[in-house]
Design a protein around this motif. Structure first.
Motif, PDB file in Angstrom:
ATOM      1  N   ARG A 113      16.839  37.574   1.708  1.00 43.52           N
ATOM      2  CA  ARG A 113      16.408  36.663   2.854  1.00 43.52           C
ATOM      3  C   ARG A 113      16.126  35.352   2.656  1.00 43.52           C
ATOM      4  NH1 ARG A 113      16.572  38.570   7.802  1.00 43.52           N
ATOM      5  NH2 ARG A 113      16.677  40.825   6.867  1.00 43.52           N
ATOM      6  N   ASP A 138      16.675  34.350   9.223  1.00 44.67           N
ATOM      7  CA  ASP A 138      17.595  34.920   8.152  1.00 44.67           C
ATOM      8  C   ASP A 138      17.969  34.135   7.082  1.00 44.67           C
ATOM      9  OD1 ASP A 138      19.108  37.182   7.237  1.00 44.67           O
ATOM     10  OD2 ASP A 138      20.937  36.242   8.222  1.00 44.67           O
ATOM     11  N   THR A 144      28.855  37.132   9.689  1.00 42.89           N
ATOM     12  CA  THR A 144      28.590  38.126  10.282  1.00 42.89           C
ATOM     13  C   THR A 144      29.377  38.630  11.486  1.00 42.89           C
ATOM     14  OG1 THR A 144      26.879  36.942  11.516  1.00 42.89           O
ATOM     15  CG2 THR A 144      26.092  37.905   9.666  1.00 42.89           C
ATOM     16  N   VAL A 204      23.993  43.678  12.013  1.00 45.17           N
ATOM     17  CA  VAL A 204      23.917  43.054  10.573  1.00 45.17           C
ATOM     18  C   VAL A 204      23.463  41.605  10.670  1.00 45.17           C
ATOM     19  CG1 VAL A 204      25.557  44.392   9.551  1.00 45.17           C
ATOM     20  CG2 VAL A 204      26.040  42.233  10.563  1.00 45.17           C
ATOM     21  N   ASP A 256      22.221  40.928   5.203  1.00 44.64           N
ATOM     22  CA  ASP A 256      22.417  42.474   5.149  1.00 44.64           C
ATOM     23  C   ASP A 256      23.890  42.444   4.457  1.00 44.64           C
ATOM     24  OD1 ASP A 256      20.390  43.422   6.500  1.00 44.64           O
ATOM     25  OD2 ASP A 256      21.183  43.143   8.603  1.00 44.64           O
ATOM     26  N   GLU A 303      23.448  41.608   0.867  1.00 42.53           N
ATOM     27  CA  GLU A 303      22.989  42.896   0.125  1.00 42.53           C
ATOM     28  C   GLU A 303      24.043  44.044   0.132  1.00 42.53           C
ATOM     29  OE1 GLU A 303      19.146  46.174   0.527  1.00 42.53           O
ATOM     30  OE2 GLU A 303      19.905  44.543   1.996  1.00 42.53           O
TER      31      GLU A 303
END
Length: 378
Positions: free
Chosen positions: A17, A103, A316, A324, A328, A331
């Motif tokens: 993050r 984020d 995203t 998400v 995310d 990851e």
């Protein structure tokens, strides 16, 4: 080949993050907070599937997780309904920036279609100005808090409508007031970019950059049309370019996972000329964009494209619908494809270099991002 500047960290020992990120494909009407939707809906008298924030968020995710782009797009009826007033647009845009910054995003391009936000009397220009005010307020608040973020608007025309020229002129009119690029969005299949070829020519004549949704719900024809008639510098999603790639496996090989890769003419053109792919992994899985390659994230062609040298970026698409963040998605890719910090930096620098910014600003942003990744590896 130069040595990597960052050591491998596949165990995700670093804080994802906190990494400085760049977001190129993120829809304003797909990134609202459920609590905000509820409050704005009450103010305008719009009925929602639920007035509980947790339940409403789950409804959006479940509705979007259908494998159909058409069904996916239906969820926007509720977000667009609460974005018809100046106050609503300002708030949504301001919170959008705040959520990006939380984020770790340091540069973001926010795409949205002003033509969908005039039902309550706003003009196109008033809608753009309201969103810009919200973006500015969000940036000011983040900077005042000691963090850095920069955002720009991608003015979008709906591809099934007939307002391409009008929206192109709107974008150019606001080019020095927050608008950094142009896009077309909506139902891709059956609505080729060539519908707006005059508008795209107008944008090219005014040296205004363009990204085009292509290679998501439609295949190579849509991609070629985006390049030829859309003058696209980037492809929104673009994952179906992988349909023009063949892999021939030797069944007698001791390493059957290795094969001979052959790029078709379109794939070669896109890769060799560095045309950028705005890939949205979770969204692609939800909408069925990658169903020809498999039904899970491990079969997503993003890794194939990345390994073959395509200019892949990670995005995203719609944070509310997919549930998400960019963290995310990083990851997910790290766990699925064993990406390390060097890989994530390369993907991020691809986005930096593709940003609709002047060269000097992109160079400064690249330095800032690289320094942030180096700190994460310290």
């Amino acid at each position: 080949m130069t040595e990597p500047i960052i050591s491998p960290a596949t165990d995700l020992s670093f804080d994802l993050r906190s990494l400085p990120k760049v977001s190129l494909h993120d829809h304003l009407d797909g990134g609202l907070r459920p609590s905000t939707i509820i409050e704005l809906a009450e103010a305008v008298g719009h009925q929602l599937p639920s007035t509980d924030a947790v339940a409403l968020g789950e409804w959006f995710r479940e509705s979007a997780n259908s494998g159909s782009l058409v069904r996916y797009l239906e969820t926007f009826d509720h977000t667009i309904a609460v974005m018809q007033t100046r106050e609503g647009l300002i708030r949504v845009a301001r919170e959008f920036v705040e959520d990006l910054a939380d984020d770790g995003v340091v540069y973001g391009e926010v795409r949205w279609a002003p033509e969908q936000h005039t039902a309550q009397g706003l003009s196109l220009d008033e809608a753009v100005e309201a969103v810009q005010q919200g973006l500015d307020e969000g940036v000011d608040a983040i900077v005042a808090g000691g963090r850095a973020i920069q955002v720009g608007q991608l003015i979008t025309a709906m591809r099934h409508a007939d307002r391409g020229q009008e929206i192109a002129e709107l974008a150019v009119r606001h080019r020095d007031k927050g608008a950094v690029g142009f896009d077309i969005a909506g139902a891709e299949d059956g609505f080729l970019p060539s519908r707006f070829k005059d508008a795209f020519t107008y944008l090219a004549e005014h040296q205004f950059p363009v990204t085009v949704h292509a290679g998501e719900a439609a295949g190579l024809e849509s991609i070629v049309d985006a390049l030829v008639h859309g003058h696209a510098l980037r492809l929104g999603h673009g994952v179906r370019i992988a349909e023009d790639i063949e892999i021939d496996y030797d069944e007698n090989s001791d390493e059957p996972e290795l094969g001979v890769v052959t790029l078709g003419q379109v794939a070669s053109w896109v890769r060799d000329r560095g045309i950028v792919l705005e890939v949205c992994p979770s969204s692609n899985l939800q909408t069925g964009a990658i169903e020809a390659f498999g039904g899970d994230i491990a079969s997503h062609p993003i890794d194939l494209l990345f390994q073959l040298g395509f200019k892949v970026t990670v995005n995203t698409d719609n944070r509310l619908m997919s549930g998400v963040t960019l963290t995310d998605e990083f990851e997910l890719l790290s766990e699925t494809f064993d990406y390390d910090l060097d890989d994530l930096l390369e993907l991020t620098l691809n986005a930096v270099n593709a940003a609709f910014l002047p060269l000097e600003d992109r160079e400064a942003l690249a330095d800032y991002v690289t320094e942030g990744f180096l700190r994460a590896d310290a």
